[in-house]
Design a protein around this motif. Structure first.
Motif, PDB file in Angstrom:
ATOM      1  N   ALA A  89       0.607  12.042  -9.654  1.00  0.00           N
ATOM      2  CA  ALA A  89      -0.176  13.050  -9.794  1.00  0.00           C
ATOM      3  C   ALA A  89       0.542  14.511  -9.532  1.00  0.00           C
ATOM      4  O   ALA A  89       0.179  15.603 -10.162  1.00  0.00           O
ATOM      5  N   THR A  90       1.734  14.390  -9.018  1.00  0.00           N
ATOM      6  CA  THR A  90       2.354  15.794  -8.833  1.00  0.00           C
ATOM      7  C   THR A  90       3.187  16.140 -10.327  1.00  0.00           C
ATOM      8  O   THR A  90       3.196  17.008 -10.865  1.00  0.00           O
ATOM      9  N   ARG A  91       3.349  14.919 -11.071  1.00  0.00           N
ATOM     10  CA  ARG A  91       3.958  15.148 -12.362  1.00  0.00           C
ATOM     11  C   ARG A  91       2.880  15.461 -13.462  1.00  0.00           C
ATOM     12  O   ARG A  91       3.019  16.399 -14.347  1.00  0.00           O
ATOM     13  N   ALA A 149      -1.109  20.048  -1.296  1.00  0.00           N
ATOM     14  CA  ALA A 149      -2.309  19.161  -0.882  1.00  0.00           C
ATOM     15  C   ALA A 149      -1.980  17.768  -1.144  1.00  0.00           C
ATOM     16  O   ALA A 149      -2.057  16.924  -0.342  1.00  0.00           O
ATOM     17  N   ILE A 150      -1.258  17.339  -2.440  1.00  0.00           N
ATOM     18  CA  ILE A 150      -0.811  16.147  -2.460  1.00  0.00           C
ATOM     19  C   ILE A 150      -0.063  15.430  -1.314  1.00  0.00           C
ATOM     20  O   ILE A 150       0.064  14.321  -0.924  1.00  0.00           O
ATOM     21  N   ALA A 151       1.216  16.329  -1.159  1.00  0.00           N
ATOM     22  CA  ALA A 151       2.003  16.023   0.023  1.00  0.00           C
ATOM     23  C   ALA A 151       1.358  15.510   1.547  1.00  0.00           C
ATOM     24  O   ALA A 151       1.465  14.554   2.080  1.00  0.00           O
ATOM     25  N   ILE A 152       0.255  16.685   1.704  1.00  0.00           N
ATOM     26  CA  ILE A 152      -0.488  16.344   3.053  1.00  0.00           C
ATOM     27  C   ILE A 152      -1.316  15.088   2.766  1.00  0.00           C
ATOM     28  O   ILE A 152      -1.417  14.237   3.999  1.00  0.00           O
ATOM     29  N   VAL A 153      -2.022  14.874   1.789  1.00  0.00           N
ATOM     30  CA  VAL A 153      -2.848  13.607   1.687  1.00  0.00           C
ATOM     31  C   VAL A 153      -2.024  12.523   1.588  1.00  0.00           C
ATOM     32  O   VAL A 153      -2.303  11.544   2.289  1.00  0.00           O
ATOM     33  N   THR A 154      -0.943  12.485   1.180  1.00  0.00           N
ATOM     34  CA  THR A 154       0.101  11.305   1.128  1.00  0.00           C
ATOM     35  C   THR A 154       0.564  11.068   2.559  1.00  0.00           C
ATOM     36  O   THR A 154       0.508   9.964   2.959  1.00  0.00           O
ATOM     37  N   LEU A 155       0.864  11.755   3.497  1.00  0.00           N
ATOM     38  CA  LEU A 155       1.419  12.057   4.810  1.00  0.00           C
ATOM     39  C   LEU A 155       0.275  11.275   5.355  1.00  0.00           C
ATOM     40  O   LEU A 155       0.609  10.490   6.288  1.00  0.00           O
ATOM     41  N   LEU A 156      -1.230  11.816   5.194  1.00  0.00           N
ATOM     42  CA  LEU A 156      -2.076  11.192   6.047  1.00  0.00           C
ATOM     43  C   LEU A 156      -2.216   9.809   5.924  1.00  0.00           C
ATOM     44  O   LEU A 156      -2.493   8.915   6.822  1.00  0.00           O
ATOM     45  N   LEU A 157      -2.158   9.434   4.443  1.00  0.00           N
ATOM     46  CA  LEU A 157      -2.572   8.002   4.115  1.00  0.00           C
ATOM     47  C   LEU A 157      -1.468   7.282   4.808  1.00  0.00           C
ATOM     48  O   LEU A 157      -1.763   6.210   5.120  1.00  0.00           O
ATOM     49  N   LEU A 158      -0.256   7.577   4.579  1.00  0.00           N
ATOM     50  CA  LEU A 158       0.857   6.779   5.106  1.00  0.00           C
ATOM     51  C   LEU A 158       0.634   6.766   6.800  1.00  0.00           C
ATOM     52  O   LEU A 158       0.986   5.484   7.340  1.00  0.00           O
ATOM     53  N   LEU A 204       0.892  -1.353  -0.043  1.00  0.00           N
ATOM     54  CA  LEU A 204       0.053  -0.008   0.048  1.00  0.00           C
ATOM     55  C   LEU A 204       0.887   1.326  -0.012  1.00  0.00           C
ATOM     56  O   LEU A 204       0.544   2.269  -0.547  1.00  0.00           O
ATOM     57  N   THR A 205       1.947   1.172   0.702  1.00  0.00           N
ATOM     58  CA  THR A 205       2.942   2.456   0.811  1.00  0.00           C
ATOM     59  C   THR A 205       3.436   2.599  -0.528  1.00  0.00           C
ATOM     60  O   THR A 205       3.451   3.759  -0.883  1.00  0.00           O
ATOM     61  N   VAL A 206       3.759   1.633  -1.348  1.00  0.00           N
ATOM     62  CA  VAL A 206       4.340   1.852  -2.469  1.00  0.00           C
ATOM     63  C   VAL A 206       3.342   2.365  -3.670  1.00  0.00           C
ATOM     64  O   VAL A 206       3.711   3.283  -4.302  1.00  0.00           O
ATOM     65  N   VAL A 207       2.166   1.716  -3.268  1.00  0.00           N
ATOM     66  CA  VAL A 207       1.263   2.291  -4.389  1.00  0.00           C
ATOM     67  C   VAL A 207       0.842   3.760  -4.023  1.00  0.00           C
ATOM     68  O   VAL A 207       0.359   4.620  -5.028  1.00  0.00           O
ATOM     69  N   VAL A 208       0.825   4.235  -2.792  1.00  0.00           N
ATOM     70  CA  VAL A 208       0.456   5.659  -2.625  1.00  0.00           C
ATOM     71  C   VAL A 208       1.603   6.348  -2.824  1.00  0.00           C
ATOM     72  O   VAL A 208       0.963   7.634  -3.406  1.00  0.00           O
ATOM     73  N   LEU A 209       2.654   6.023  -2.671  1.00  0.00           N
ATOM     74  CA  LEU A 209       3.928   6.868  -2.931  1.00  0.00           C
ATOM     75  C   LEU A 209       3.890   7.106  -4.625  1.00  0.00           C
ATOM     76  O   LEU A 209       4.208   7.992  -5.317  1.00  0.00           O
TER      77      LEU A 209
END
Length: 284
Positions: free
Chosen positions: A37-39, A66-75, A26-31
């Motif tokens: 999304a950033t690209r 926003a992407i960074a915050i959502v990614t951090l919350l998911l992790l 899941l971590t690999v998928v989220v990252l």
């Protein structure tokens, strides 16, 4: 062969018995999704035909953060269980980590203060702790400026400062007045020179250069007064005398100009002033 078979059997048993492999996947998928999304955001705002460069840069930075915050919350959600197991150990190290990361914490607080008080945003021109320039990027810990010299010329250098400086130093907002700003230009003189003639000459130059936008600038300043309940001076050019030392004084012209034409307007006024001076010398 038996060793390989035994190792594989132990690995598969651990994989099925533990939650860690699934969390790693899941971590690999989220990252990977965050990277894609950033690209995609970079391509979208780079190829977007509408909006100014500043607006597109602001939009991209908002999406990226926003992407960074959502990614951090998911992790945090994925690894929350494991993090709870380490809570006691983390608590034991909290004091040392707080001391070691004091600058990061203060920078994060400075970023929070900037966001809540709207001290500046991307595209603004600010001056802080001896650094002056246009704000290029803002993140949680740092702000990046495109450096400008005191004359307003872009130097080509980039300055990056930690947001903790916002807690310790005043920020001078140079572009705070919006479309039009009040600028000054100085002409050094000696006390024995013909000061009234120089004042008239500089005032004439200011009026000649600023005439096309004087009325529009005055309307803009009156709008700012009503919006912020402050008193701004009239847009009409004004000349004053400022003593510097016993052997020098400056005549200073205050004038309105478009915020993105400060340097060129100053140069036009000075050119007009010295052109008058040459014409008077030729006729005299």
């Amino acid at each position: 062969m038996d060793v390989i078979t035994s190792a594989w059997a132990r690995f598969t048993a651990w994989f099925h018995a533990s939650d860690t492999p699934g969390q790693l996947i899941l971590t690999v998928v989220v990252l990977a999704c965050a990277t894609l999304a950033t690209r995609a955001a970079v391509r979208y705002y780079r190829d977007k035909g509408s909006g100014s460069k500043g607006e597109r840069r602001t939009g991209y930075l908002t999406v990226r953060n926003a992407i960074a915050i959502v990614t951090l919350l998911l992790l945090l959600f994925i690894w929350g269980g494991q993090l709870r197991h380490f809570a006691l150990s983390v608590a034991a190290l909290a004091a040392a980590v707080a001391i070691a990361s004091k600058e990061y914490v203060m920078s994060a607080l400075g970023s929070l203060m900037r966001a809540t008080q709207r001290t500046y945003s991307v595209g603004d021109i600010i001056e802080i702790n001896g650094m002056k320039g246009e704000v290029l990027t803002i993140d949680l810990f740092t702000t990046t400026l495109l450096e400008q010299a005191s004359s307003g010329l872009v130097t080509g250098r980039v300055c990056r400062f930690p947001n903790m400086l916002l807690l310790l130093n005043p920020v001078r907002m140079i572009s705070a007045m919006g479309t039009f700003v009040l600028e000054t230009v100085r002409v050094p003189m000696e006390p024995s020179d013909d000061i009234p003639a120089a004042q008239a000459r500089l005032l004439k130059a200011g009026r000649a250069v600023c005439e096309p936008w004087l009325q529009q600038a005055n309307m803009h300043f009156r709008h700012i007064e009503g919006a912020y309940l402050i008193a701004l001076p009239d847009s009409e050019p004004l000349v004053v005398i400022e003593p510097v030392d016993p052997k020098r004084l400056d005549i200073v012209l205050r004038f309105p100009c478009p915020s993105n034409e400060r340097l060129s307007t100053r140069q036009q006024i000075l050119g007009h002033y010295y052109r008058q001076l040459r014409e008077e010398a030729a006729n005299g």
